[in-house]
Design a protein around this motif. Structure first.
Motif, short mmCIF file in Angstrom:
data_model
loop_
_atom_site.label_atom_id
_atom_site.label_comp_id
_atom_site.label_asym_id
_atom_site.label_seq_id
_atom_site.Cartn_x
_atom_site.Cartn_y
_atom_site.Cartn_z
N ASN A 1 68.16 12.58 -118.44
CA ASN A 1 69.55 12.49 -118.04
C ASN A 1 69.68 12.77 -116.55
OD1 ASN A 1 69.90 15.37 -117.59
ND2 ASN A 1 69.87 15.55 -119.82
N ARG A 2 70.85 12.52 -116.02
CA ARG A 2 71.06 12.63 -114.58
C ARG A 2 70.93 14.07 -114.08
NH1 ARG A 2 74.13 9.29 -111.17
NH2 ARG A 2 74.00 10.12 -109.06
N ASP A 3 71.21 15.03 -114.93
CA ASP A 3 71.07 16.44 -114.49
C ASP A 3 69.66 16.75 -114.02
OD1 ASP A 3 73.68 16.85 -115.11
OD2 ASP A 3 73.32 17.91 -116.99
N ASP A 4 68.68 16.15 -114.67
CA ASP A 4 67.30 16.37 -114.23
C ASP A 4 67.13 15.92 -112.78
OD1 ASP A 4 66.62 17.24 -116.79
OD2 ASP A 4 65.98 15.26 -117.46
N VAL A 5 67.77 14.79 -112.44
CA VAL A 5 67.65 14.28 -111.08
C VAL A 5 68.42 15.19 -110.11
CG1 VAL A 5 68.00 12.26 -109.60
CG2 VAL A 5 67.48 11.96 -112.04
N THR A 6 69.58 15.65 -110.52
CA THR A 6 70.35 16.55 -109.66
C THR A 6 69.54 17.80 -109.33
OG1 THR A 6 72.40 15.74 -110.63
CG2 THR A 6 72.52 17.83 -109.45
N ARG A 7 68.87 18.33 -110.33
CA ARG A 7 68.04 19.51 -110.08
C ARG A 7 66.93 19.21 -109.07
NH1 ARG A 7 69.55 21.05 -115.34
NH2 ARG A 7 68.08 19.61 -116.29
N MET A 8 66.32 18.03 -109.18
CA MET A 8 65.27 17.64 -108.21
C MET A 8 65.85 17.57 -106.80
SD MET A 8 63.35 14.46 -110.07
CE MET A 8 62.48 14.65 -111.61
N ILE A 9 67.04 16.98 -106.69
CA ILE A 9 67.66 16.83 -105.37
C ILE A 9 67.97 18.20 -104.78
CG2 ILE A 9 69.82 16.09 -104.26
CD1 ILE A 9 69.72 13.55 -105.92
N GLY B 1 66.33 8.47 -102.49
CA GLY B 1 65.01 8.77 -103.05
C GLY B 1 64.00 9.11 -101.96
N GLU B 2 64.06 8.35 -100.86
CA GLU B 2 63.14 8.59 -99.76
C GLU B 2 63.43 9.93 -99.09
OE1 GLU B 2 61.88 5.75 -96.05
OE2 GLU B 2 62.90 4.87 -97.79
N LEU B 3 64.71 10.17 -98.83
CA LEU B 3 65.09 11.42 -98.16
C LEU B 3 64.63 12.65 -98.94
CD1 LEU B 3 68.71 10.65 -96.96
CD2 LEU B 3 66.93 11.72 -95.57
N PHE B 4 64.81 12.61 -100.25
CA PHE B 4 64.51 13.80 -101.05
C PHE B 4 63.13 13.74 -101.69
CE2 PHE B 4 69.20 13.84 -101.02
CZ PHE B 4 69.43 15.14 -100.60
N GLU C 1 61.29 6.84 -111.08
CA GLU C 1 62.11 7.02 -112.28
C GLU C 1 63.45 7.68 -111.91
OE1 GLU C 1 60.12 9.51 -115.03
OE2 GLU C 1 61.49 9.05 -116.70
N ALA C 2 63.40 8.64 -110.99
CA ALA C 2 64.64 9.29 -110.55
C ALA C 2 65.53 8.34 -109.78
CB ALA C 2 64.31 10.53 -109.70
N VAL C 3 64.90 7.50 -108.97
CA VAL C 3 65.68 6.51 -108.20
C VAL C 3 66.40 5.55 -109.16
CG1 VAL C 3 65.50 4.60 -106.57
CG2 VAL C 3 64.24 6.73 -106.14
N ALA C 4 65.75 5.20 -110.24
CA ALA C 4 66.40 4.33 -111.23
C ALA C 4 67.61 5.05 -111.84
CB ALA C 4 65.39 3.94 -112.32
N TRP C 5 67.44 6.32 -112.17
CA TRP C 5 68.54 7.08 -112.77
C TRP C 5 69.74 7.19 -111.82
CZ3 TRP C 5 69.98 8.81 -117.40
CH2 TRP C 5 69.03 8.77 -118.42
N LEU C 6 69.51 7.20 -110.52
CA LEU C 6 70.63 7.31 -109.57
C LEU C 6 71.55 6.11 -109.65
CD1 LEU C 6 68.85 8.73 -106.39
CD2 LEU C 6 70.43 9.95 -107.89
N GLN C 7 71.07 5.01 -110.22
CA GLN C 7 71.87 3.79 -110.31
C GLN C 7 72.56 3.65 -111.67
OE1 GLN C 7 69.37 0.49 -108.72
NE2 GLN C 7 67.96 2.14 -108.19
N ILE C 8 72.37 4.65 -112.51
CA ILE C 8 72.98 4.65 -113.84
C ILE C 8 74.25 5.50 -113.79
CG2 ILE C 8 72.64 5.41 -116.24
CD1 ILE C 8 70.78 3.15 -115.46
#
Lengths: 149, 149, 149, 149, 149, 149, 149, 149, 149, 149
Positions: free
Chosen positions: E4-12, E56-59, E64-71
């Motif tokens: 889910n997107r929360d996983d990506v938010t935590r990475m960011i 994605g590049e900045l962080f 896989e995370a970059v794909a989620w950012l578009q969802i």
């Protein structure tokens, strides 16, 4: 001015105590089961006209109240989401402790779907028992399978 | 490390799907009703040693899990106070709609007290019906009168 | 170890993004409507064996997950009782604003009873409109009259 | 003294039962759909002056109440966050079970945004069906794309 | 596995602290306002492909995370219904204290309807002030009139 | 007997509808902004003596009510923690969706602290727009840095 | 991966027990009061760089954690809205029992406004007393008058 | 008929505004601190007979109310678990932000136990300050060590 | 019109203060323990006819109220799920802190089952103690073993 | 890494089942009552060094865990505000049904104040009874009078 069914339920409860009326006698006069009749008097079911008039006469209700008894009520009889009354709480506890069990066994027998709470009846009986009498309650609900489309 | 019964319940559920086990078969092997056995497997009741070993063998549980099955669990099987699952919600709805009715009728018959949820049993049966099969559930609980002192 | 359907839903969502799969394509392969298929993939409905295998193949799920897809899930897809997501909240708002209206009009037309959420289907369509396209959703549920007994 | 719209709603409900008025007849006299008119009578929408006067006449409301009908109300028609009434709960259940499905399919079709609950209409129809009549409800809301800036 | 997107938010958030990145720099690189960009990085808005790749590049995010950012994400950024963080609580307090005022004044100016939170933008500015600098925030939302039908 | 400010608010709302008074006219007579004046009339702010007398005259309030207008009220204007009214909910939603964004950007600009909701003002304006008029609201609050000691 | 301040708080608490560190010693090394320093270590305040490095050294934290100590945290230290811990509950009780008293007396002295929780300090002292030592806590907050505009 | 202390509190608040009485004057006449006296008038403490009679005279209360002032009340002065009033909320926020800090420091100094909210006193003072006057509040509670047995 | 037991409880409490009646005197006249009698007067237990008449005489209740005293009440004496009153909260705290301990020790001694709150009695005694008198409360409940079936 | 007492409680519970340890044996070894010892093992009380070492040895805990046993824990042992476990719920029910009774009787005997839950002890005993054994629990708490000042 009566603006909801709760006003009528309060009138019925007040008259019931003042006149010392029994639910089973109301049910007999109304010609329905004691379970359905009580639920209807407590504001959860809809009476037809003759039933409402019988109830109105028994409890000495005004015409306006008799009209309200024939209107589908906003259902739900408990003041809090988790009931505080011990007798009713035991039922909440049964749902909490046995809820997943009931779910598993109905699905194992019937597949995905529910037991209806609408096409539903309930029967409460006393079972004499030397170790202490028991309350036996049978719930019967139509199985409704989930539709796939 | 297993630190509560929920860990064991998860193991049982996982094994049940992987091995395609039926609750009624578990019950038969354990030698108890399907209702009690399922509730016990779902973490709501306490097995004795032979029962726990039978369950452990059926689901392929480690010894530590078998020991936990004999420990009285922290009961309550639902993730939210008001259940979201439609099948289980219908039961919550029955308590909400019929709660005061059940209370009135038990008090009218037995006086002040409760229907026990401990000295209690449940039986779930399918009733064939041309208009759609029905789920019939009988709940039997000892009546416990309120003590005055 | 998979111990509930949510684990499978997470696998599906992860694979969906990684493989850029569309729900409508899943539905087509499964041979059911896009509404039912999506709900089933999101852990709310039960697949039969061939459907589950199709879904398993599409998303690259392990056998254990495919078995779970055929088990009736614990339903309820929202993390909070009042949804925070704006799109889903609008539906909660419609229930809140129009709930009593829907109730009044169904009772006026059908009498006391409910619109089933089990014998139920849903259809989501885009309606082109020069002032801005519209989402049209049709819900169809069997009317179930309250049984009196 | 009338100090909020709820007071007026109570007057309307009381008069509706006492005078046995049908919502469809109110709607016809007001000249709007039955869905919008009922919602407005139940305190969720704002009448214009001629509409309010028509409603006032039909239900025998005092001038002060007619003035309140033209004031935008504080909306929300349910007494609890999770509705206890079975008919309205089924709608809450649909949102709970299908909420994420509706979200996924609208986003797949339209991209990020919502279906408006303001630029919105609803139509409730009876569909005759030999297996039991159905309630068909169509909801139509403008799609509003999230603005990026 | 990202489910889910929360996983990506935590990475960011983790990368932001480790690499000492400023939101305004992210916004500049993405080419959008700092308000929208930050909301999107925090999992509340949907990036298009080039924006997601820039983020994605900045962080230093995996594909896989970059794909989620578009969802389109499940929105809602707060862990509790009433926020505990003092800065965010002040906003909740403004809604609580001024909510009915905002409602009254918008209705007085526009009639029945809402201020959109979708066709919406926000601008946060520092205003220097000798008595202490001020935070000035402008919210701009399209007025959406309630449709009558 | 008036025992809290809510009693006075109800009197004001009742008189406002009966006499068809506009908030902007009240504000002009009181000599303050329409935002502050409305909030004060709705029981959220404290009037000084001349302001209270002006308000009392406009709405025809008894002396006791005019005295209450000068007493600091128990603030909070909403009946539920999460507002059900769609216009006010949109503000709650903005806090929920953008809350962490606002927090991040204020901290990036000012460091640790909050935007005051006390040393605070609000301005609501209509912006004409061919695509649909907009509601523009500017919030201005003093930045208060967290004290370290 | 550290993705929020709570991760760092857990590291600090773990090291504090393992190394038997006292808060007052941390405060002395950091050069701030024991109240502020403890709050900051518990994830409620923001350290500057030298302070964070001192804390990092004392507790043996990795660089990533030291960076997080300089980021404004999402505040709120309690796991439930009403605290279960008896010591902390007593404070909630004081707010509940004395809340309206504090409100009345501050308004009587200062007029409408609040006592700041941001421009705020706290001092905890032991007072020896033969009947049992006392905890004396002084809270000092700037009075912020409500702005009228 | 007065059936609880809240009825008396409402009488006192009404009389206080109508007669423009100050809490400090009440306290002086009663001969106790302004903090305790106000809390007692607001229904949180128990007056003895002479104190109750003084209060009754000041506010013009009937004998029945004076009797109630001498009855231990059901305590708790706030309408919601999380207070909405900004002044009182700031105290809730202090408990939320500093709760664990207070706990840690009291335990470090005294060991396991609590600061009593019963053997407790409070003192509210104005501190003049050129940067803005401050509210200083001292809370003094006996330390009660947890008993081991 | 009396429509529930709470109305009677309010009458009793009002008369108790007005007539300065002690619970222990009521208990003596009724011929039951002070604990049971007080609970019954507070609307939690059911009086038989002679008891109700004694109570009615003592408090000067109308016949209708005396009839209600003989009706099983809807039990639960607290206005909130977590009590705000400090004396009652301490009991909630004991349940919260010692709940799992009580559970473990009863199960260790008796096996799976509960301590009845129905076949239950309570005795409250003062124990003189030079360090401060103590409240000693003994609760006695029948152990009810879980039935397996 | 152990970062709170709950981690240690889980270790103890896991070891207790694996090693089949009885609470009464732990208590004997620790040299305290079974009630206090169990509460301490379940994370509600603080052990001194020798006690902690005894417990550590019995359950085979690592040194880090033994250190945590000597740290005052964040108390509260229940996962939900209203306990779902039937044994513990009965205690919540007793508080709910008898709460106001306990309050009235303690106030009648002692005046305004509370029964301490800190200077408190508990004793659980089995009473043999031919009609079914009883659980007798004595709670002893110091009476703490409310201070007036």
């Amino acid at each position: 001015m009566i603006s909801n069914r709760d006003d009528v339920t309060r009138m019925i409860l007040s008259a019931k105590v003042a006149k010392d009326i029994k639910w089973r006698d109301v049910a007999e006069k109304v010609g329905m089961s004691k379970e359905w009749t009580t639920a209807a008097c407590l504001g959860q079911m809809t009476f037809d006209k003759p039933q409402a008039e019988t109830v109105g006469e028994l409890f000495g209700l005004p015409d306006e109240a008799v009209a309200w008894l024939q209107i589908t009520p906003y259902k739900g009889s408990l003041p809090t989401a988790i009931p505080t009354d011990p007798l009713i709480y035991r039922w909440y506890e049964i749902v909490n402790v046995y809820g997943t069990t009931i779910k598993e066994l109905i699905h194992e027998e019937f597949g995905d779907g529910i037991m209806s709470a609408i096409d539903f009846s309930m029967d409460i009986q006393r079972e004499e028992d030397p170790k202490g009498d028991r309350v036996n309650i049978t719930l019967s609900g139509k199985f409704l399978p989930y539709q796939s489309y």
